[in-house]
Design an enzyme around this catalytic site. Sequence first.
Site, PDB file in Angstrom:
ATOM      1  CG  ASP A  54      55.945  11.235  -9.082  1.00 46.94           C
ATOM      2  OD1 ASP A  54      55.359  11.875  -9.968  1.00 46.94           O
ATOM      3  OD2 ASP A  54      55.760  11.397  -7.862  1.00 46.94           O
ATOM      4  CG  ASP A  58      51.170  11.885  -9.008  1.00 49.59           C
ATOM      5  OD1 ASP A  58      52.281  11.310  -9.158  1.00 49.59           O
ATOM      6  OD2 ASP A  58      50.265  11.824  -9.870  1.00 49.59           O
ATOM      7  CG  ASP A  62      54.896  11.495 -14.208  1.00 40.67           C
ATOM      8  OD1 ASP A  62      55.996  11.600 -14.794  1.00 40.67           O
ATOM      9  OD2 ASP A  62      54.661  12.038 -13.107  1.00 40.67           O
ATOM     10  CG  ASP A 131      49.989  -4.198 -22.307  1.00 45.21           C
ATOM     11  OD1 ASP A 131      49.202  -5.071 -22.678  1.00 45.21           O
ATOM     12  OD2 ASP A 131      50.878  -4.375 -21.442  1.00 45.21           O
ATOM     13  CG  ASP A 233      46.077  -8.036 -21.209  1.00 46.45           C
ATOM     14  OD1 ASP A 233      47.047  -8.288 -20.486  1.00 46.45           O
ATOM     15  OD2 ASP A 233      44.897  -8.046 -20.801  1.00 46.45           O
ATOM     16  CD  GLU A 292      49.033 -12.177 -20.634  1.00 49.52           C
ATOM     17  OE1 GLU A 292      49.345 -12.375 -19.457  1.00 49.52           O
ATOM     18  OE2 GLU A 292      47.990 -11.577 -20.953  1.00 49.52           O
ATOM     19  CG  HIS A 367      52.869  -6.558 -15.757  1.00 50.56           C
ATOM     20  ND1 HIS A 367      53.300  -7.136 -16.944  1.00 50.56           N
ATOM     21  CD2 HIS A 367      51.526  -6.614 -15.776  1.00 50.56           C
ATOM     22  CE1 HIS A 367      52.243  -7.519 -17.633  1.00 50.56           C
ATOM     23  NE2 HIS A 367      51.160  -7.210 -16.955  1.00 50.56           N
ATOM     24  CG  ASP A 368      50.803 -10.234 -15.263  1.00 48.56           C
ATOM     25  OD1 ASP A 368      50.275  -9.336 -14.576  1.00 48.56           O
ATOM     26  OD2 ASP A 368      50.536 -10.424 -16.456  1.00 48.56           O
TER      27      ASP A 368
HETATM   28  C1  GLC Z   1      47.118  -9.879 -18.385  1.00 44.97           C
HETATM   29  C2  GLC Z   1      47.952  -8.792 -17.747  1.00 44.97           C
HETATM   30  C3  GLC Z   1      47.625  -8.711 -16.301  1.00 44.97           C
HETATM   31  C4  GLC Z   1      46.157  -8.357 -16.163  1.00 44.97           C
HETATM   32  C5  GLC Z   1      45.291  -9.348 -16.909  1.00 44.97           C
HETATM   33  C6  GLC Z   1      43.914  -8.793 -17.120  1.00 44.97           C
HETATM   34  O1  GLC Z   1      47.456 -11.127 -17.953  1.00 44.97           O
HETATM   35  O2  GLC Z   1      49.309  -9.030 -17.989  1.00 44.97           O
HETATM   36  O3  GLC Z   1      48.422  -7.776 -15.621  1.00 44.97           O
HETATM   37  O4  GLC Z   1      45.803  -8.333 -14.823  1.00 44.97           O
HETATM   38  O5  GLC Z   1      45.769  -9.620 -18.206  1.00 44.97           O
HETATM   39  O6  GLC Z   1      43.954  -7.757 -18.054  1.00 44.97           O
END
Ligand code: GLC
Length: 599
Positions: A54, A58, A62, A131, A233, A292, A367-368
Amino acid sequence: MKKQAPFLYILILLSTLSCNNSPKQAADMPNNDGQKKWWKEAVVYQIYPRSFKDSDGDGVGDLKGLTGKLDYVKSLGVDIVWLNPIYGSPNADNGYDISNYDDIMKEFGTMADFDVMLGEMHKRGLKLVMDLVVNHCSDEHEWFKQSRSSRTNPYRNYFHWWPAEKGKPAFRPGSFEVDGSGWRFDSLTNSYYLHYFSYKQPDLNWENPKLRQEIYAMMNRWFKKGVDGFRMDVIPFISKDTTFPVITEAELKEKYNGAWDQYMASGPTLHNHLQEMNKEVLSKYDVMTLAEGAGTTKATAMNLVDPDRKELDMSYHFEGVSLGYLPGEFKQMDPAGYKLTEFKKIYSDWDSVFADKGWGTVYLGNHDQPRMLTRWGNDAPEFREASSTMLTTFLLSMRGTPFYYFGDELGMSNIKFDKIDDYRDIESISMYEQIKNKGGDLQRFLNGQKIGARDNSRTPFQWDASANAGFTTSTPWLKINDNKKEINVEAEEKNPNSTLHYFRKMVKLRKDNKDMLVYGRYTLLDKNNPDVYAYTREANGEKVLVLLSFSKNGGAFNLDKMQLGEEWINNQQPLKVNGNTISLQPYQACIIKLKTSAP
Ligand code: GLC
């Protein structure tokens, strides 16, 4: 129709547990198709921008903050940065709900900040993969605002609408909805609209050529700016049978292995759209694309990445990261943990899918997913470093492009929140509500989330031991893990034996030995060994042996006729060899050149 649990996990779990396709054995396969590409040789470093650095106090990471830390990224030796969505978004799903594809999220900065960041990345020889979220956008996108305003609006067909006079539409799952439904009624036009995720994420109608052209034009604009690729995605979900037929459980079972995600990934026009996208956009640039691969299986993944089909370059599967969860429950780990023999089989089978052509990927966290250390290694203090570096050795010694998640190089672990109030993720919050409404066991759910929740890997990056870990000067958007005191960049830079330095060493080893570690043939050894993952990589008549202990008890490996040569890397000296037997220490990892050509 049975309701579905949020996100892809249960869907995926079911879809990946069995697959009729039995790939050829790796040992019978020649090396890959021999086409060398920069994105095959690269190590990808994924940054969750909200949590990296950051710069304006905030509490949210960023672009300026990230730009200021590019020397650190470069110092890792990685080649490509994959950045989670940074576009205009009201943030219902942390940027996976885009309201403006040509803008930057206010919290992250401005387009001028983006241009500086991209320039600074390129100056350092780093590539940027963005992404691309085009299965759905935000309900606050202008397209949707227009679309819902009237049935005759020119944007009406940018989305999937079902007029209420036809009755209720056939069930489709909505992953982030408390009622589990993928349709939401909108009284303004007396119609339902489709959303596979939350109602804030309406699905785009890819059967409308106008919509497709808008997407391609947008992608072209980003490529013209100089971005180097897209991670796409849930791209397998873009095509839908727009008659929305009723799917019975029996049909789902028979055709899609009982898994909604497999159904969603098998829309009739998916490959037409991807081929068109390739022709109209991707073929014009030297860029990298990654699907993905939600809902794809060993039998279908090649269709996305077969170079002859001219669609995408790579895909990532969910079979590996789904291992060890109890079937039929939302992210509840089997108390017995996962079986290493099954883990080995999954990664070996997937290697063989791409042994002839196409190209695979390997990852253990993103991140998932929770932190790889907690999920696949052992985050107890005495095993943290060993198991982190062991997992790093695995990721960087497999064939297929490694996707490495930021913070794993430090050995960051799950934060394991006790209370639902600490979570920020739409998935955890909506699932909690769903269980509460059903009178389910909330404590059991919260315990499961300590292992499986996505927020575990989204906590701010740990730069130093200070109160906010050097991430921000104010309150961070998500709590910071207390272990920042020991696990942080500053401390690990000073310690020559840290996981951070090991990561750099392992990246360098992979890059110095591309023929072997990137392209070389992979062969699994001793597949029934419950503690040790052993394999060879082989190229140009030479072989290395990779030994990985996945156990706190170490493990033993029988060398048979193999003769050890030079040690390339070892996370814990010494290597104990007694006659033909190697006794590994807990979570020991090493790569050793072999003298003979056995086994
Ligand atoms: C993908 C992303 C995930 C998101 C989902 C809906 O799986 O990696 O983080 O919540 O799609 O966009």
